[in-house]
Scaffold this motif. Sequence first.
Motif, PDB file in Angstrom:
ATOM      1  N   MET C  38      45.036  14.536  -0.641  1.00 15.89           N
ATOM      2  CA  MET C  38      44.662  15.953  -0.558  1.00 15.89           C
ATOM      3  C   MET C  38      45.799  16.927  -0.858  1.00 15.89           C
ATOM      4  SD  MET C  38      42.152  15.888   2.781  1.00 15.89           S
ATOM      5  CE  MET C  38      41.818  17.658   2.649  1.00 15.89           C
ATOM      6  N   PHE C  39      47.030  16.619  -0.371  1.00  9.72           N
ATOM      7  CA  PHE C  39      48.119  17.589  -0.497  1.00  9.72           C
ATOM      8  C   PHE C  39      48.674  17.649  -1.916  1.00  9.72           C
ATOM      9  CE2 PHE C  39      49.844  18.261   4.104  1.00  9.72           C
ATOM     10  CZ  PHE C  39      48.558  18.403   4.565  1.00  9.72           C
ATOM     11  N   ARG C  40      48.385  16.593  -2.710  1.00  5.35           N
ATOM     12  CA  ARG C  40      48.903  16.595  -4.077  1.00  5.35           C
ATOM     13  C   ARG C  40      48.113  17.549  -4.978  1.00  5.35           C
ATOM     14  NH1 ARG C  40      52.246  12.383  -6.150  1.00  5.35           N
ATOM     15  NH2 ARG C  40      52.792  10.839  -4.564  1.00  5.35           N
ATOM     16  N   GLY C  47      45.496  30.699  -4.885  1.00  2.00           N
ATOM     17  CA  GLY C  47      44.496  30.218  -3.936  1.00  2.00           C
ATOM     18  C   GLY C  47      45.096  29.395  -2.807  1.00  2.00           C
ATOM     19  N   PRO C  48      44.270  29.058  -1.833  1.00  3.78           N
ATOM     20  CA  PRO C  48      44.727  28.272  -0.688  1.00  3.78           C
ATOM     21  C   PRO C  48      44.933  26.815  -1.110  1.00  3.78           C
ATOM     22  CG  PRO C  48      42.346  28.523  -0.587  1.00  3.78           C
ATOM     23  CD  PRO C  48      42.815  29.313  -1.782  1.00  3.78           C
ATOM     24  N   SER C  49      45.563  26.030  -0.250  1.00  5.54           N
ATOM     25  CA  SER C  49      45.759  24.608  -0.523  1.00  5.54           C
ATOM     26  C   SER C  49      45.585  23.835   0.769  1.00  5.54           C
ATOM     27  CB  SER C  49      47.153  24.360  -1.089  1.00  5.54           C
ATOM     28  OG  SER C  49      48.118  24.607  -0.085  1.00  5.54           O
ATOM     29  N   PHE C  50      45.226  22.554   0.630  1.00 10.73           N
ATOM     30  CA  PHE C  50      45.105  21.702   1.818  1.00 10.73           C
ATOM     31  C   PHE C  50      46.465  21.546   2.493  1.00 10.73           C
ATOM     32  CE2 PHE C  50      41.465  19.832  -0.742  1.00 10.73           C
ATOM     33  CZ  PHE C  50      40.503  20.503  -0.019  1.00 10.73           C
ATOM     34  N   SER C  51      47.540  21.491   1.675  1.00  8.97           N
ATOM     35  CA  SER C  51      48.873  21.319   2.264  1.00  8.97           C
ATOM     36  C   SER C  51      49.279  22.555   3.062  1.00  8.97           C
ATOM     37  CB  SER C  51      49.910  21.016   1.184  1.00  8.97           C
ATOM     38  OG  SER C  51      50.058  22.123   0.334  1.00  8.97           O
ATOM     39  N   GLY C  52      48.676  23.687   2.752  1.00 11.70           N
ATOM     40  CA  GLY C  52      48.992  24.921   3.469  1.00 11.70           C
ATOM     41  C   GLY C  52      48.316  25.010   4.821  1.00 11.70           C
ATOM     42  N   GLY C  53      47.436  24.063   5.127  1.00  7.13           N
ATOM     43  CA  GLY C  53      46.769  24.084   6.424  1.00  7.13           C
ATOM     44  C   GLY C  53      45.505  23.234   6.414  1.00  7.13           C
ATOM     45  N   SER C  54      45.467  22.217   7.256  1.00 11.11           N
ATOM     46  CA  SER C  54      44.299  21.341   7.392  1.00 11.11           C
ATOM     47  C   SER C  54      44.284  20.851   8.825  1.00 11.11           C
ATOM     48  CB  SER C  54      44.398  20.107   6.493  1.00 11.11           C
ATOM     49  OG  SER C  54      44.591  20.466   5.161  1.00 11.11           O
TER      50      SER C  54
END
Lengths: 149, 149, 149, 149
Positions: C38-40, C47-54
């Motif tokens: 997910m973080f890759r 836009g948002p990212s999974f690495s920015g918060g999950s």
Amino acid sequence: MARHLYHCPLRWADMDAFGHVNNVVFLRYLEEARIDFMFRLKPEGDGPSFSGGSVVARHEIDYLRPLVHRHAPVTIESWVTNLRAAALTIAYEVKDPETADSPEVVYARASTVVVPYDLKAERPRRITAYEREYLEKYRDDAGPGGLVA
Amino acid sequence: MARHLYHCPLRWADMDAFGHVNNVVFLRYLEEARIDFMFRLKPEGDGPSFSGGSVVARHEIDYLRPLVHRHAPVTIESWVTNLRAAALTIAYEVKDPETADSPEVVYARASTVVVPYDLKAERPRRITAYEREYLEKYRDDAGPGGLVA
Amino acid sequence: MARHLYHCPLRWADMDAFGHVNNVVFLRYLEEARIDFMFRLKPEGDGPSFSGGSVVARHEIDYLRPLVHRHAPVTIESWVTNLRAAALTIAYEVKDPETADSPEVVYARASTVVVPYDLKAERPRRITAYEREYLEKYRDDAGPGGLVA
Amino acid sequence: MARHLYHCPLRWADMDAFGHVNNVVFLRYLEEARIDFMFRLKPEGDGPSFSGGSVVARHEIDYLRPLVHRHAPVTIESWVTNLRAAALTIAYEVKDPETADSPEVVYARASTVVVPYDLKAERPRRITAYEREYLEKYRDDAGPGGLVA
């Protein structure tokens, strides 16, 4: 020349496949003792705090005896051996104190150089007079094991 | 004067609440490098092996630069700075090696005193001639940072 | 119906005093596989990212076979079994794949409900169309073990 | 229908880079609660003990609220929801109990299937009558969250 006492709880998983508390986990115990010692100092007004940013610059640790998991915590004695403008050295003994039934058992002796850090400015900061007053109470030039640091 | 190279994978959870690889985790990385270096040596016949029992007697570590999680491993260079009858000292550098685009970056320098241990007899044992021959290939009196240990 | 493959390195200290990789550490392996999965995914523009918060909302894991430390990584197959507006379910198998010499060995099957999170606003956020397109490639209604989730 | 209470100490490093106790660490807390619950039962004479060998067969965990490091421990309530010939299910709530000033706060609900294991024979073993008598005191068919398991 007070010493800070921290009663560090062990976790079963702190043991490794050799059945002893793993050497790396001792550093985790020192971190807990250090946080109990340093992070509990409330900041003075809007001033900085150790909990707001601290960097470890150096560790030294000597392992004296293996430690096996038990429900009773292990005692960590901490004190300050060196107090400079922007760094301090904390010394520790990880031990079971002497009781009526048994002599003191020391598992490890260690020391850590800590640098207070300003996370926003991304650089070390000086120890404040307020912090210095607190740390001086725990000042003792004797390093771990009674040697002069 | 060979150096043992270990490409140490990071885990996201190696970072702490300050967003850097936690200082204690570096010791875990050194353990992995040491195991890759020492535990891979197959025992000679029925002889003892480092993987069958080794005790850490001492660590020293200096932290030079913060390390943040990334997918690429960090390189750990290891070598032997001291080889006694029943103990050896391993020195390490945790680094990104120099490339065409960027200079070498050293995150930490460290050393560990390891004592081979006979788990059944519950006592230290001597380093065998077979083990010594292997370790001598990585012998270098220069400690971490190029200082003589 | 692609599956994401992650080759997860083990650490010696992942083993506990029983000499097996500790059950809790399997969840750490799943985290690494999930991050690799997910973080890759680079954020689309600003836009948002999974690495920015999950946030992990739920785990289920079945342990099938003990795993012992070895130098070779273990394979984690991941795929998406459920994709909702603001949550997705990832299924995993922790295994050694079949080779010419040995059949497939499955150590654990698991699933995780993940909620993308806006750390600044401190609340869950919706999965974007861009993220959905990426995740759909790994969509398979079959849960771990071939059961329909 | 007693519940076992364990006051679980947090460690600062239990937090991850998002500043919350990492989801994997909750499973570590459950392990500590389970050990406090099960490993403290002394073996009957020469009989087997849970501390001598126990295998986790399955975990389920729902995360309800983020937990941030503090010096006060978090409470883990444990009880037995299912007791079979050679397996038991433990349910847990990770919480701050209601006080005069604040309502109960539940951080996570979970359950674990544990199989007593004979490490020498390398196979599961049956729960003894002596162990069953102890576990029955904590038996409650209600699963975590008050649902029937």
